[in-house]
Design an enzyme around this catalytic site. Structure first.
Site, PDB file in Angstrom:
ATOM      1  N   ALA A  42      28.420 -24.660  92.232  1.00 15.24           N
ATOM      2  CA  ALA A  42      29.809 -24.582  92.678  1.00 15.24           C
ATOM      3  C   ALA A  42      30.058 -23.272  93.430  1.00 15.24           C
ATOM      4  O   ALA A  42      29.262 -22.892  94.276  1.00 15.24           O
ATOM      5  CB  ALA A  42      30.761 -24.772  91.503  1.00 15.24           C
ATOM      6  N   CYS A  43      31.129 -22.576  93.097  1.00  9.03           N
ATOM      7  CA  CYS A  43      31.521 -21.400  93.867  1.00  9.03           C
ATOM      8  C   CYS A  43      30.560 -20.225  93.717  1.00  9.03           C
ATOM      9  O   CYS A  43      30.667 -19.239  94.446  1.00  9.03           O
ATOM     10  CB  CYS A  43      32.932 -20.962  93.477  1.00  9.03           C
ATOM     11  SG  CYS A  43      34.212 -22.130  94.006  1.00  9.03           S
ATOM     12  N   SER A  44      29.639 -20.305  92.776  1.00 10.62           N
ATOM     13  CA  SER A  44      28.658 -19.240  92.601  1.00 10.62           C
ATOM     14  C   SER A  44      27.318 -19.566  93.247  1.00 10.62           C
ATOM     15  O   SER A  44      26.337 -18.839  93.036  1.00 10.62           O
ATOM     16  CB  SER A  44      28.453 -18.952  91.105  1.00 10.62           C
ATOM     17  OG  SER A  44      29.639 -18.468  90.514  1.00 10.62           O
ATOM     18  N   SER A  84      31.426 -21.010  97.605  1.00 14.08           N
ATOM     19  CA  SER A  84      30.375 -19.995  97.456  1.00 14.08           C
ATOM     20  C   SER A  84      30.296 -19.043  98.640  1.00 14.08           C
ATOM     21  O   SER A  84      29.752 -17.945  98.526  1.00 14.08           O
ATOM     22  CB  SER A  84      29.023 -20.677  97.256  1.00 14.08           C
ATOM     23  OG  SER A  84      28.578 -21.307  98.437  1.00 14.08           O
TER      24      SER A  84
END
Length: 380
Positions: free
Chosen positions: A162-164, A340
């Site tokens: 996901a966003c990481s 990300s």
């Protein structure tokens, strides 16, 4: 030199690249489109609403969006269909199997810029990691398509945290270099987040934007002057349903259909805020201590660009005071949340002015929960 005979290395960031779509949607444009959809929906369901069988949808506003997020605009690959009240989703011609896919195209653009900035030829790269929230297809891997388009003789694979995703990708690339399995690795994050956003949901229709970034992670022995030494990395995951997307090949209900809302991005925003801020701040401070870094002396924080309030609180807990725009720059206002890619955009656009010896932090956090921290120092 073959991979199994390489000596262990010291990973650095040689360069970054950024692709920004030409089209942008302002809050004013977005609100006008959303409110027209609301008016049409409420008119079409007037009897049910009057009878109390259905709640009317509420209109959005520019003031609400900016107070909730700090976002003022976002770039998208397909503006017209997103703003069309009858569509409210990105649409473009489906490309054939013999054509470069949309996601690979923007990833290649960002990758080429990073290679150019490092003075590197694609033939020097050993691996490509495509690290992003949502892939255009399950397989062949997007990374392998990007690798092919760039002319890289090596290997590639996709990864999704996901966003990481980008920070997880940087640590993975750094580990390859430390282990001697590669000398040059591209971490590419093409984020077409407009495709998994519910543009009909008042609480989230303003959040995301499209973009692509690339980070060239290399062994220090071949890196250009002015690179960034990777001092240390830290990854953390904690399971949570507070940010979720249930779309998948086993469950592909249309977002427009009955029960389809959870096949797009959904979140419990207040819970995310309350739980993620302390988790990320503690991770940063504890990892800085392990590395012998005083967090209050970090020259700059390049934080995940999801919410201005979250960044303000995290930066304050790390630095010990309210961060200035110079200490914790934002790109959220013009790019929106780009998953990300957000912290990488901030690093790409706001790092050239730092001096040799300056220490900073690239940090992302999001669904999972997931969080990634990359401590860097500017080399001479």
């Amino acid at each position: 030199m073959t991979q199994h005979t390489m000596m262990t290395g010291r990973p650095v960031i040689s360069a970054t690249g950024l692709f920004t779509p030409a089209e942008s949607i302002t809050n004013e444009e977005l609100v006008a489109s959303f409110n027209e959809f609301v008016r049409r929906h409420n008119a079409a369901n007037a009897e049910a609403i009057a009878a109390g069988d259905m709640e009317p949808l509420q209109e959005s506003s520019v003031e609400f969006i900016e107070k909730a997020s700090g976002i003022k605009a976002r770039h998208v690959i397909a503006k017209e269909p997103v703003l069309d009240p009858d569509t409210m989703a990105p649409r473009w011609r489906e490309r054939g199997n013999d054509e470069l896919s949309q996601m690979a195209e923007i990833g290649v653009a960002a990758a080429r810029q990073s290679l150019e900035r490092a003075g590197r030829d694609a033939g020097d790269v050993d691996a490509v990691l495509c690290a992003a929230s949502n892939m255009e297809r399950p397989y062949p891997a997007m990374a392998i398509e990007i690798q092919q388009a760039l002319g890289i003789d090596g290997f590639g694979f996709d990864m999704n945290v996901a966003c990481s995703s980008a920070t997880f990708g940087i640590q993975t690339a750094a580990d390859y270099i430390r282990a001697g399995n590669a000398k040059s690795v591209l971490v590419v994050s093409p984020e077409i987040t407009s495709g998994h956003l519910n543009w009909r949901d008042r609480d989230s229709h303003f959040i995301f934007g499209d973009v692509a970034t690339a980070v060239l992670v290399e062994d220090a022995s071949i890196a250009p002057a002015g690179h960034w030494d990777i001092l240390g990395t830290k990854l953390k995951t904690v399971f949570s349903n507070n940010i979720r997307n249930n779309f998948g090949f086993l469950n592909r209900a249309s977002p427009e259909g009955q029960g389809g809302a959870d096949k797009l991005f959904v979140q419990e925003g207040r819970k995310v805020f309350k739980e993620v801020v302390p988790m990320v701040a503690e991770m940063i401070v504890s990892e800085a201590a392990r590395l012998g870094i005083d967090p209050e002396r970090l020259r700059r924080l390049w934080l995940h660009q999801a919410n201005a309030g979250m960044n303000r609180l995290i930066a304050q807990r790390v630095l010990g005071h309210e961060a200035t725009a110079d200490e914790s720059p934002t790109v959220l206002d013009t790019y929106g949340n780009t998953s990300s890619a957000g912290s990488i955009i901030a690093f790409h656009l706001h790092s050239d002015d730092l001096k040799a010896g300056d220490t900073g932090l690239i940090c992302s956090f999001g669904a999972g929960y997931s969080a990634g921290a990359v401590f860097v120092r500017k080399a001479a």
